[in-house]
Design a protein around this motif. Structure first.
Motif, mmCIF file in Angstrom:
data_model
loop_
_atom_site.group_PDB
_atom_site.id
_atom_site.type_symbol
_atom_site.label_atom_id
_atom_site.label_comp_id
_atom_site.label_asym_id
_atom_site.label_seq_id
_atom_site.Cartn_x
_atom_site.Cartn_y
_atom_site.Cartn_z
ATOM 1 N N ILE A 1 0.859 -1.187 0.000
ATOM 2 C CA ILE A 1 0.000 0.000 0.000
ATOM 3 C C ILE A 1 0.897 1.239 0.000
ATOM 4 O O ILE A 1 1.954 1.252 0.629
ATOM 5 N N TRP A 2 0.445 2.281 -0.694
ATOM 6 C CA TRP A 2 1.218 3.530 -0.754
ATOM 7 C C TRP A 2 0.248 4.687 -0.962
ATOM 8 O O TRP A 2 -0.441 4.740 -1.974
ATOM 9 N N ASN A 3 0.160 5.577 0.011
ATOM 10 C CA ASN A 3 -0.679 6.774 -0.098
ATOM 11 C C ASN A 3 0.137 8.011 0.237
ATOM 12 O O ASN A 3 0.976 7.986 1.139
ATOM 13 N N HIS A 4 -0.124 9.099 -0.486
ATOM 14 C CA HIS A 4 0.469 10.396 -0.186
ATOM 15 C C HIS A 4 -0.668 11.349 0.136
ATOM 16 O O HIS A 4 -1.478 11.676 -0.732
ATOM 17 N N VAL A 5 -0.761 11.777 1.384
ATOM 18 C CA VAL A 5 -1.799 12.690 1.842
ATOM 19 C C VAL A 5 -1.189 14.082 1.947
ATOM 20 O O VAL A 5 -0.171 14.272 2.616
ATOM 21 N N HIS A 6 -1.802 15.060 1.270
ATOM 22 C CA HIS A 6 -1.232 16.408 1.253
ATOM 23 C C HIS A 6 -2.334 17.431 1.020
ATOM 24 O O HIS A 6 -3.499 17.087 0.776
ATOM 25 N N LEU A 7 -1.971 18.706 1.082
ATOM 26 C CA LEU A 7 -2.940 19.784 0.920
ATOM 27 C C LEU A 7 -3.335 19.951 -0.542
ATOM 28 O O LEU A 7 -2.508 19.779 -1.442
ATOM 29 N N THR A 8 -4.601 20.300 -0.760
ATOM 30 C CA THR A 8 -5.072 20.672 -2.103
ATOM 31 C C THR A 8 -5.811 22.000 -1.990
ATOM 32 O O THR A 8 -6.275 22.393 -0.905
ATOM 33 N N ASN A 9 -5.955 22.685 -3.107
ATOM 34 C CA ASN A 9 -6.614 23.991 -3.132
ATOM 35 C C ASN A 9 -7.813 23.921 -4.061
ATOM 36 O O ASN A 9 -7.661 23.863 -5.283
ATOM 37 N N ASP A 10 -9.011 23.894 -3.498
ATOM 38 C CA ASP A 10 -10.238 23.866 -4.292
ATOM 39 C C ASP A 10 -10.767 25.287 -4.436
ATOM 40 O O ASP A 10 -11.168 25.923 -3.447
#
Length: 312
Positions: free
Chosen positions: A171-180
């Motif tokens: 398993i590999w996830n990258h959780v980071h900020l996004t700008n909507d």
């Protein structure tokens, strides 16, 4: 001491030793550099040897507190480097497993890397919530250490990388900020890449060879209970070109022996639930978390996670 409690204590002691050995082994720069090549975009395409040269200063293992107010200085004096606590006064603190600074390729900026090793996806709390707390502490603790006053533009990017073993698959996830952009398309100034959480699930069964599984195979080689020390060494040296020096070899051998001890006691085959059940039973009988932790020679944090309680 009853036989059940004795078994619990022995099992927990092996688990505690295994966790410590895993952190020490993980903190070697030739391992950390390979994790960075795979997980930090700026280092992709570089060799692990090149990236190893960007790791600055010492790698802190289990001696930098997570708790607010003690990750950095409590005074107004600027402190360069992470604030640590001495082992003899560390009891009661929750600490980062592995933490260090990395110089970026421009030679000027730095990022802060935290690596956490977990024996499994914990049942007492949601791991993403804990990772968010850790990465937030890595940001907020920079004030008066890495920047002063209102110089928020000097904030360093942070990565909190969580390695969860004994998963069913890679398993590999990258959780980071996004700008909507909800209304208009205004470009707000700031570092959208400031917070980064990487979640890696590592199966006990060794993943197949190939670029896609390169990092997972490396980590599984180090931590799988199925491999002998010689099998681990052969893979590290022949597949990854890691020069296994005497200290690393010794630590890997200790890790292998401890993992075998964990396996033989059936901790990762379900009997850890017996230790957890015993802790719950003792707690329901009125025994405090502190006493359970002392009897089992584990952290209060682990006991509280068994009991489904929040970590103080």
């Amino acid at each position: 001491m009853s036989s059940d409690l004795k078994n619990t204590v022995e099992a927990a002691d092996v688990r505690s030793q295994y966790d410590t050995a895993a952190k020490v082994l993980l903190a070697h720069k030739n391992i950390l550099s390979r994790i960075l090549v795979a997980t930090v975009d700026e280092f992709k395409g570089l060799s692990p040897d090149e990236v190893e040269g960007y790791i600055e200063g010492g790698v802190h293992v289990g001696n930098v507190p997570v708790d607010p107010g003690v990750t950095n200085s409590e005074t107004a004096e600027r402190i360069v480097g992470l604030n640590t606590v001495q082992p003899e006064i560390r009891e009661g603190y929750v600490t980062f497993d592995v933490i260090f600074y990395v110089r970026m390729r421009d030679g000027l900026s730095q990022i802060i890397i935290n690596v956490e090793a977990q024996k499994n996806d914990p049942s007492g709390y949601d791991i993403l919530n804990r990772a968010i707390f850790y990465v937030s502490r890595l940001v907020s603790s920079q004030k008066e250490r890495d920047f002063t006053g209102r110089n928020y533009n000097d904030l360093k990017r942070v990565y909190s990388i969580w390695i969860c073993m004994n998963m069913d698959e890679c398993i590999w996830n990258h959780v980071h900020l996004t700008n909507d952009a909800i209304m208009a398309n205004h470009e707000w100034k700031g570092k959208l890449d400031l917070l980064n959480i990487v979640l890696l699930g590592i199966p006990n069964e060794l993943p197949q060879q190939g670029e896609e599984y390169e990092l997972h195979r490396l980590l599984s080689t180090m931590f799988s209970v199925e491999l002998t020390a010689n099998e681990r060494l052969n893979i590290l040296e022949n597949e990854y070109g890691i020069n296994v020096e005497p200290d690393f070899r010794k630590e890997l051998d200790v890790m292998c022996n401890l993992s075998q001890g964990v396996y033989e006691r059936g901790i990762e085959k379900g009997k850890l639930e017996n230790a957890k059940a015993m802790a719950i039973s003792l707690h329901e009988s009125g025994v405090s978390e502190d006493l359970i932790a002392k009897a089992a020679n584990v952290s209060v944090e682990l006991v509280r996670s068994w009991l489904g309680l929040s970590v103080a």
